[in-house]
Design a protein around this motif. Sequence first.
Motif, mmCIF file in Angstrom:
data_model
loop_
_atom_site.group_PDB
_atom_site.id
_atom_site.type_symbol
_atom_site.label_atom_id
_atom_site.label_comp_id
_atom_site.label_asym_id
_atom_site.label_seq_id
_atom_site.Cartn_x
_atom_site.Cartn_y
_atom_site.Cartn_z
ATOM 1 N N LEU A 47 -1.600 -13.451 -10.612
ATOM 2 C CA LEU A 47 -0.685 -12.686 -10.496
ATOM 3 C C LEU A 47 0.407 -12.971 -11.597
ATOM 4 O O LEU A 47 1.000 -12.100 -11.626
ATOM 5 C CB LEU A 47 -0.748 -12.766 -9.222
ATOM 6 C CG LEU A 47 -2.263 -12.420 -8.086
ATOM 7 C CD1 LEU A 47 -1.461 -12.744 -6.504
ATOM 8 C CD2 LEU A 47 -2.058 -10.881 -8.475
ATOM 9 N N SER A 48 0.913 -13.919 -11.615
ATOM 10 C CA SER A 48 2.173 -13.896 -11.958
ATOM 11 C C SER A 48 2.369 -13.230 -13.802
ATOM 12 O O SER A 48 2.889 -12.724 -14.531
ATOM 13 C CB SER A 48 3.069 -15.330 -12.446
ATOM 14 O OG SER A 48 1.867 -15.735 -13.118
ATOM 15 N N ALA A 49 0.977 -13.272 -14.280
ATOM 16 C CA ALA A 49 1.434 -12.432 -15.028
ATOM 17 C C ALA A 49 0.644 -11.298 -15.013
ATOM 18 O O ALA A 49 1.795 -10.360 -16.282
ATOM 19 C CB ALA A 49 -0.328 -12.671 -15.771
ATOM 20 N N GLU A 50 0.962 -10.893 -14.243
ATOM 21 C CA GLU A 50 0.602 -9.390 -13.805
ATOM 22 C C GLU A 50 -0.162 -8.994 -12.780
ATOM 23 O O GLU A 50 -1.182 -9.491 -12.181
ATOM 24 C CB GLU A 50 -0.112 -7.868 -14.387
ATOM 25 C CG GLU A 50 -1.689 -8.586 -14.944
ATOM 26 C CD GLU A 50 -2.586 -6.722 -14.895
ATOM 27 O OE1 GLU A 50 -2.195 -6.421 -15.611
ATOM 28 O OE2 GLU A 50 -3.579 -7.692 -16.663
ATOM 29 N N PRO A 51 0.497 -7.536 -11.540
ATOM 30 C CA PRO A 51 -0.076 -7.313 -9.838
ATOM 31 C C PRO A 51 -1.378 -6.843 -10.230
ATOM 32 O O PRO A 51 -1.406 -6.115 -11.720
ATOM 33 C CB PRO A 51 0.630 -6.223 -9.171
ATOM 34 C CG PRO A 51 2.487 -6.925 -10.374
ATOM 35 C CD PRO A 51 1.730 -7.334 -11.988
ATOM 36 N N LEU A 52 -2.288 -7.209 -9.674
ATOM 37 C CA LEU A 52 -3.877 -6.669 -10.012
ATOM 38 C C LEU A 52 -3.886 -7.046 -8.194
ATOM 39 O O LEU A 52 -3.650 -7.136 -7.213
ATOM 40 C CB LEU A 52 -4.519 -7.759 -10.459
ATOM 41 C CG LEU A 52 -5.083 -8.059 -11.679
ATOM 42 C CD1 LEU A 52 -5.381 -10.064 -12.134
ATOM 43 C CD2 LEU A 52 -4.582 -7.369 -13.141
ATOM 44 N N PRO A 53 -5.067 -5.151 -8.397
ATOM 45 C CA PRO A 53 -6.156 -5.735 -7.078
ATOM 46 C C PRO A 53 -7.142 -6.834 -6.921
ATOM 47 O O PRO A 53 -7.541 -7.408 -8.447
ATOM 48 C CB PRO A 53 -6.522 -3.957 -7.012
ATOM 49 C CG PRO A 53 -6.795 -3.840 -8.617
ATOM 50 C CD PRO A 53 -5.313 -4.662 -9.743
ATOM 51 N N MET A 54 -7.115 -6.833 -5.602
ATOM 52 C CA MET A 54 -7.812 -7.550 -5.309
ATOM 53 C C MET A 54 -9.347 -7.813 -5.865
ATOM 54 O O MET A 54 -9.896 -9.286 -6.438
ATOM 55 C CB MET A 54 -8.044 -8.671 -3.911
ATOM 56 C CG MET A 54 -6.680 -9.029 -3.900
ATOM 57 S SD MET A 54 -6.265 -9.364 -1.578
ATOM 58 C CE MET A 54 -6.842 -7.923 -0.773
ATOM 59 N N ARG A 55 -10.123 -6.450 -6.064
ATOM 60 C CA ARG A 55 -11.169 -7.325 -6.863
ATOM 61 C C ARG A 55 -11.020 -7.704 -8.046
ATOM 62 O O ARG A 55 -11.987 -7.916 -8.927
ATOM 63 C CB ARG A 55 -11.596 -5.190 -6.741
ATOM 64 C CG ARG A 55 -13.174 -4.800 -7.459
ATOM 65 C CD ARG A 55 -12.670 -3.629 -6.986
ATOM 66 N NE ARG A 55 -11.696 -2.626 -7.710
ATOM 67 C CZ ARG A 55 -11.078 -2.473 -8.479
ATOM 68 N NH1 ARG A 55 -11.978 -2.375 -10.179
ATOM 69 N NH2 ARG A 55 -10.234 -1.781 -9.198
ATOM 70 N N LYS A 56 -10.079 -6.963 -8.925
ATOM 71 C CA LYS A 56 -9.475 -8.131 -10.849
ATOM 72 C C LYS A 56 -9.835 -9.047 -10.454
ATOM 73 O O LYS A 56 -10.476 -9.722 -10.805
ATOM 74 C CB LYS A 56 -8.735 -6.876 -11.193
ATOM 75 C CG LYS A 56 -9.055 -5.312 -11.285
ATOM 76 C CD LYS A 56 -10.045 -5.626 -12.796
ATOM 77 C CE LYS A 56 -9.202 -4.040 -12.809
ATOM 78 N NZ LYS A 56 -10.987 -3.729 -13.698
ATOM 79 N N VAL A 57 -8.885 -9.635 -9.494
ATOM 80 C CA VAL A 57 -8.526 -10.991 -9.342
ATOM 81 C C VAL A 57 -9.659 -11.917 -9.031
ATOM 82 O O VAL A 57 -9.896 -12.641 -9.778
ATOM 83 C CB VAL A 57 -7.534 -11.013 -8.252
ATOM 84 C CG1 VAL A 57 -7.258 -12.938 -8.144
ATOM 85 C CG2 VAL A 57 -6.595 -10.571 -8.062
ATOM 86 N N ALA A 58 -10.795 -11.109 -8.179
ATOM 87 C CA ALA A 58 -12.246 -11.902 -7.980
ATOM 88 C C ALA A 58 -13.337 -11.381 -9.724
ATOM 89 O O ALA A 58 -13.659 -12.188 -9.618
ATOM 90 C CB ALA A 58 -13.074 -10.936 -7.087
#
Length: 143
Positions: A47-58
């Motif tokens: 997330l420190s690289a870019e804010p993301l929706p949690m679906r994308k993080v997963a």
Amino acid sequence: MTPRADSLTVEVVDLIGTVVVRYHEEYEHAAAEHSLTGAQARVLTLLSAEPLPMRKVAERLKCEPSNITGIVDRLEARGLVERRPDPADRRVKLAAPTTEGARTAEALRTSLHFAREPLGKLTVAERTLLKELLQRMLGVAPE
């Protein structure tokens, strides 16, 4: 039938495996120094690289979205992550590091000595070649 790998390929794969194991061990230790689990540290770093929706993080971490929700909940409770509306689609919530979360992610990155110290023993030309070879192995276009 898959052809048998030559001995050099087997040796290189074993060495890559050893590097990965040592990296993960150090990453877990660095995370613990910040009272984080390895999974929390990986999410915070991503997330420190870019804010993301949690679906994308997963998707990026190859895990279940429900696991990411729990991890983000715990990071949010510690004041390291916040949820905010996506400016492109206000129905979507982005997970983003807080100022403290960004500082913690940077501290994690700079504390990974195993990853940096051996690379420091290589010349710039050797590090550049290694980077290019790894990019090629991963199918990533060179910068």
